[in-house]
Each structure stands twice: as structure tokens, then as C-alpha cells.
Write a protein that holds these residues in place. Structure first.
Motif, PDB file in Angstrom:
ATOM      1  N   ILE A 119       0.851  -1.199   0.000  1.00 20.40           N
ATOM      2  CA  ILE A 119       0.000   0.000   0.000  1.00 20.40           C
ATOM      3  C   ILE A 119       0.887   1.249   0.000  1.00 20.40           C
ATOM      4  N   ASN A 120       1.934   1.226   0.806  1.00 20.92           N
ATOM      5  CA  ASN A 120       2.877   2.365   0.851  1.00 20.92           C
ATOM      6  C   ASN A 120       3.510   2.637  -0.513  1.00 20.92           C
ATOM      7  N   SER A 121       3.570   1.608  -1.337  1.00 19.52           N
ATOM      8  CA  SER A 121       4.231   1.729  -2.634  1.00 19.52           C
ATOM      9  C   SER A 121       3.253   1.980  -3.779  1.00 19.52           C
ATOM     10  N   GLY A 122       1.961   2.091  -3.459  1.00 19.59           N
ATOM     11  CA  GLY A 122       0.951   2.338  -4.492  1.00 19.59           C
ATOM     12  C   GLY A 122       0.639   1.093  -5.309  1.00 19.59           C
ATOM     13  N   MET A 123       0.842  -0.093  -4.693  1.00 18.30           N
ATOM     14  CA  MET A 123       0.595  -1.358  -5.401  1.00 18.30           C
ATOM     15  C   MET A 123      -0.675  -2.018  -4.882  1.00 18.30           C
ATOM     16  N   LYS A 124      -1.211  -2.954  -5.675  1.00 16.43           N
ATOM     17  CA  LYS A 124      -2.340  -3.758  -5.207  1.00 16.43           C
ATOM     18  C   LYS A 124      -1.784  -4.864  -4.303  1.00 16.43           C
ATOM     19  N   THR A 125      -2.635  -5.392  -3.433  1.00 18.06           N
ATOM     20  CA  THR A 125      -2.132  -6.352  -2.447  1.00 18.06           C
ATOM     21  C   THR A 125      -3.046  -7.563  -2.258  1.00 18.06           C
ATOM     22  N   VAL A 126      -2.405  -8.678  -1.942  1.00 20.37           N
ATOM     23  CA  VAL A 126      -3.117  -9.906  -1.576  1.00 20.37           C
ATOM     24  C   VAL A 126      -2.551 -10.392  -0.249  1.00 20.37           C
ATOM     25  N   LYS A 127      -3.437 -10.703   0.693  1.00 19.67           N
ATOM     26  CA  LYS A 127      -3.013 -11.301   1.966  1.00 19.67           C
ATOM     27  C   LYS A 127      -3.340 -12.782   1.916  1.00 19.67           C
ATOM     28  N   VAL A 128      -2.333 -13.616   2.226  1.00 25.20           N
ATOM     29  CA  VAL A 128      -2.567 -15.058   2.280  1.00 25.20           C
ATOM     30  C   VAL A 128      -2.323 -15.568   3.698  1.00 25.20           C
ATOM     31  N   GLU A 129      -2.819 -16.764   3.979  1.00 24.66           N
ATOM     32  CA  GLU A 129      -2.551 -17.395   5.269  1.00 24.66           C
ATOM     33  C   GLU A 129      -1.096 -17.872   5.276  1.00 24.66           C
ATOM     34  N   PRO A 130      -0.398 -17.764   6.414  1.00 25.23           N
ATOM     35  CA  PRO A 130       0.977 -18.276   6.465  1.00 25.23           C
ATOM     36  C   PRO A 130       1.016 -19.790   6.237  1.00 25.23           C
ATOM     37  N   ILE A 131       2.033 -20.252   5.500  1.00 26.28           N
ATOM     38  CA  ILE A 131       2.163 -21.687   5.205  1.00 26.28           C
ATOM     39  C   ILE A 131       2.399 -22.485   6.484  1.00 26.28           C
ATOM     40  N   THR A 132       3.266 -21.983   7.357  1.00 24.01           N
ATOM     41  CA  THR A 132       3.514 -22.705   8.616  1.00 24.01           C
ATOM     42  C   THR A 132       3.128 -21.812   9.786  1.00 24.01           C
ATOM     43  N   GLY A 133       3.017 -22.390  10.945  1.00 23.67           N
ATOM     44  CA  GLY A 133       2.764 -21.592  12.139  1.00 23.67           C
ATOM     45  C   GLY A 133       4.102 -21.245  12.769  1.00 23.67           C
ATOM     46  N   TYR A 134       4.958 -20.536  12.017  1.00 23.44           N
ATOM     47  CA  TYR A 134       6.300 -20.207  12.508  1.00 23.44           C
ATOM     48  C   TYR A 134       6.232 -19.483  13.853  1.00 23.44           C
ATOM     49  N   LYS A 135       7.010 -19.971  14.809  1.00 23.23           N
ATOM     50  CA  LYS A 135       6.941 -19.416  16.163  1.00 23.23           C
ATOM     51  C   LYS A 135       8.086 -18.441  16.409  1.00 23.23           C
ATOM     52  N   ASP A 136       7.728 -17.195  16.458  1.00 23.60           N
ATOM     53  CA  ASP A 136       8.684 -16.139  16.760  1.00 23.60           C
ATOM     54  C   ASP A 136       7.881 -15.141  17.562  1.00 23.60           C
ATOM     55  N   ALA A 137       8.401 -14.703  18.692  1.00 21.88           N
ATOM     56  CA  ALA A 137       7.598 -13.891  19.612  1.00 21.88           C
ATOM     57  C   ALA A 137       7.064 -12.621  18.947  1.00 21.88           C
ATOM     58  N   PHE A 138       7.883 -11.983  18.147  1.00 21.08           N
ATOM     59  CA  PHE A 138       7.472 -10.726  17.511  1.00 21.08           C
ATOM     60  C   PHE A 138       6.387 -10.985  16.467  1.00 21.08           C
ATOM     61  N   ILE A 139       6.602 -12.036  15.674  1.00 22.44           N
ATOM     62  CA  ILE A 139       5.598 -12.363  14.652  1.00 22.44           C
ATOM     63  C   ILE A 139       4.302 -12.800  15.332  1.00 22.44           C
ATOM     64  N   ALA A 140       4.411 -13.586  16.410  1.00 18.00           N
ATOM     65  CA  ALA A 140       3.219 -14.052  17.117  1.00 18.00           C
ATOM     66  C   ALA A 140       2.407 -12.870  17.630  1.00 18.00           C
ATOM     67  N   CYS A 141       3.110 -11.871  18.123  1.00 15.22           N
ATOM     68  CA  CYS A 141       2.454 -10.675  18.643  1.00 15.22           C
ATOM     69  C   CYS A 141       1.723  -9.950  17.511  1.00 15.22           C
ATOM     70  N   LYS A 142       2.396  -9.828  16.369  1.00 14.68           N
ATOM     71  CA  LYS A 142       1.754  -9.165  15.227  1.00 14.68           C
ATOM     72  C   LYS A 142       0.524  -9.945  14.762  1.00 14.68           C
ATOM     73  N   ARG A 143       0.611 -11.286  14.850  1.00 15.93           N
ATOM     74  CA  ARG A 143      -0.502 -12.131  14.404  1.00 15.93           C
ATOM     75  C   ARG A 143      -1.774 -11.852  15.208  1.00 15.93           C
ATOM     76  N   VAL A 144      -1.601 -11.521  16.484  1.00 20.02           N
ATOM     77  CA  VAL A 144      -2.773 -11.243  17.329  1.00 20.02           C
ATOM     78  C   VAL A 144      -3.536 -10.045  16.775  1.00 20.02           C
ATOM     79  N   PHE A 145      -2.815  -8.984  16.470  1.00 23.94           N
ATOM     80  CA  PHE A 145      -3.455  -7.777  15.934  1.00 23.94           C
ATOM     81  C   PHE A 145      -3.952  -8.020  14.504  1.00 23.94           C
ATOM     82  N   GLU A 146      -3.191  -8.834  13.795  1.00 22.29           N
ATOM     83  CA  GLU A 146      -3.559  -9.155  12.416  1.00 22.29           C
ATOM     84  C   GLU A 146      -4.921  -9.867  12.388  1.00 22.29           C
TER      85      GLU A 146
END
Ligand code: MG
Length: 159
Positions: A119-146
Motif C-alpha cells: 500500500i505504501n508503494s501504491g501497489m495492489k495487495t493480496v493477503k494469504v494465510e501463512p504456510i507454517t505456524g512459525y513461532k517467533d515472539a514478535f511475529i506471534a504478537c503481530k498475528r494477534v493484531f492481524e
């Protein structure tokens, strides 16, 4: 402000028909958990077949990652250490591929880096589900808000 144009379960659902309909000439993929499991250096058969299919249909393809990992040359051109959601890497790829940002589609598994960066770049976007449930504390935190935002966006987009 993080709302993707499309929501799919996997990147492999994207068809050349959809791209044509939307005037997309280039697709910029996040790598980790979008086209391969997190941290994979090489594309698997499914990923290769899908990307080669897009290329055969005349679609340009590029890759962007915040990860410094060295990848298989299949993932080229690649903009690593991109600091998404910064627009820098997305715009550099658009230039390299010779396609204007509005004709580029960004595909990624994270709203706050991939979709926001697109979006910041003026492009169209697609959101997909993550392939794995990769466990990283920062990503996990973002996933909650996501998750909270995705519930809202799915309703708005009519999914
Ligand atoms: Mg990812």
C-alpha cells in the motif's frame, strides 16, 4: 490502512485471469510463509510450478524479504533486508521489472509488513494465510493484531 485488495488461503490460488482482469503485469512475492515455509532456502515443486506458470503467462515476478538469508537463485530478482513496510524495496523491484507500481501486485502473509508495504508503494495487495505456524515472539504478537483486523477486512471484502 492495512486492508488488502484480496484475501486468499494460499498464494497458489492467484490466477493469470485475475491478474489480467486487474491490469497486473508483475507480482512481488514475500518469500517466508508465503511461497515456502519460513526459512526455506529453496522453492519446492509446487512453488516452482506455480511461479513458472505465471511467468509463462507473461507475468513478471520478483521477491522481497526482510530476512537476510541467502536463497536459491530461483528467487530472483530478490530484494533482501527490505525493512518492509518501507516502500524502498518494492519500488526498486518495480523499476527493475520495468512495471509501474500501480500494475504490480504484492502477495504476502503479513498485514503489517507485506500488505502495508505494498500500500505504501501504491501497489495492489493480496493477503494469504501463512504456510507454517512459525513461532517467533514478535511475529506471534503481530498475528494477534492481524487476526483482529483480518476479521474486519474479511467482512468488508465479503469473504
Ligand atoms: Mg512472510
Amino acid at each position: 490502512m492495512f486492508r488488502p485488495d484480496h484475501i486468499f488461503d494460499t498464494a497458489f490460488e492467484i490466477t493469470s485471469d485475475l491478474l489480467e482482469k486487474e491490469g497486473i503485469k508483475a507480482v512481488i512475492f514475500d518469500i517466508d510463509d508465503t511461497v515456502v515455509p519460513h526459512g526455506s532456502e529453496r522453492p519446492d515443486e509446487k512453488c516452482q510450478a506455480f511461479i513458472n506458470g505465471l511467468k509463462a503467462a507473461g507475468v513478471k515476478v520478483g521477491y522481497i524479504s526482510n530476512n537476510p538469508l541467502k536463497r536459491d537463485p530461483f528467487f530472483a530478482p530478490l530484494f533482501p533486508l527490505a525493512h518492509k513496510p518501507s516502500a524502498k524495496g518494492f519500488l526498486a523491484l518495480s523499476e527493475k521489472l520495468g512495471v509501474r507500481p500501480e500494475n504490480c501486485l504484492v502477495v504476502g502473509d503479513q498485514l503489517f509488513t507485506d500488505v502495508r508495504g505494498g500500500i505504501n508503494s501504491g501497489m495492489k495487495t493480496v493477503k494469504v494465510e501463512p504456510i507454517t505456524g512459525y513461532k517467533d515472539a514478535f511475529i506471534a504478537c503481530k498475528r494477534v493484531f492481524e487476526k483482529i483486523l483480518m476479521k474486519k477486512y474479511k467482512k468488508e471484502i465479503g469473504k
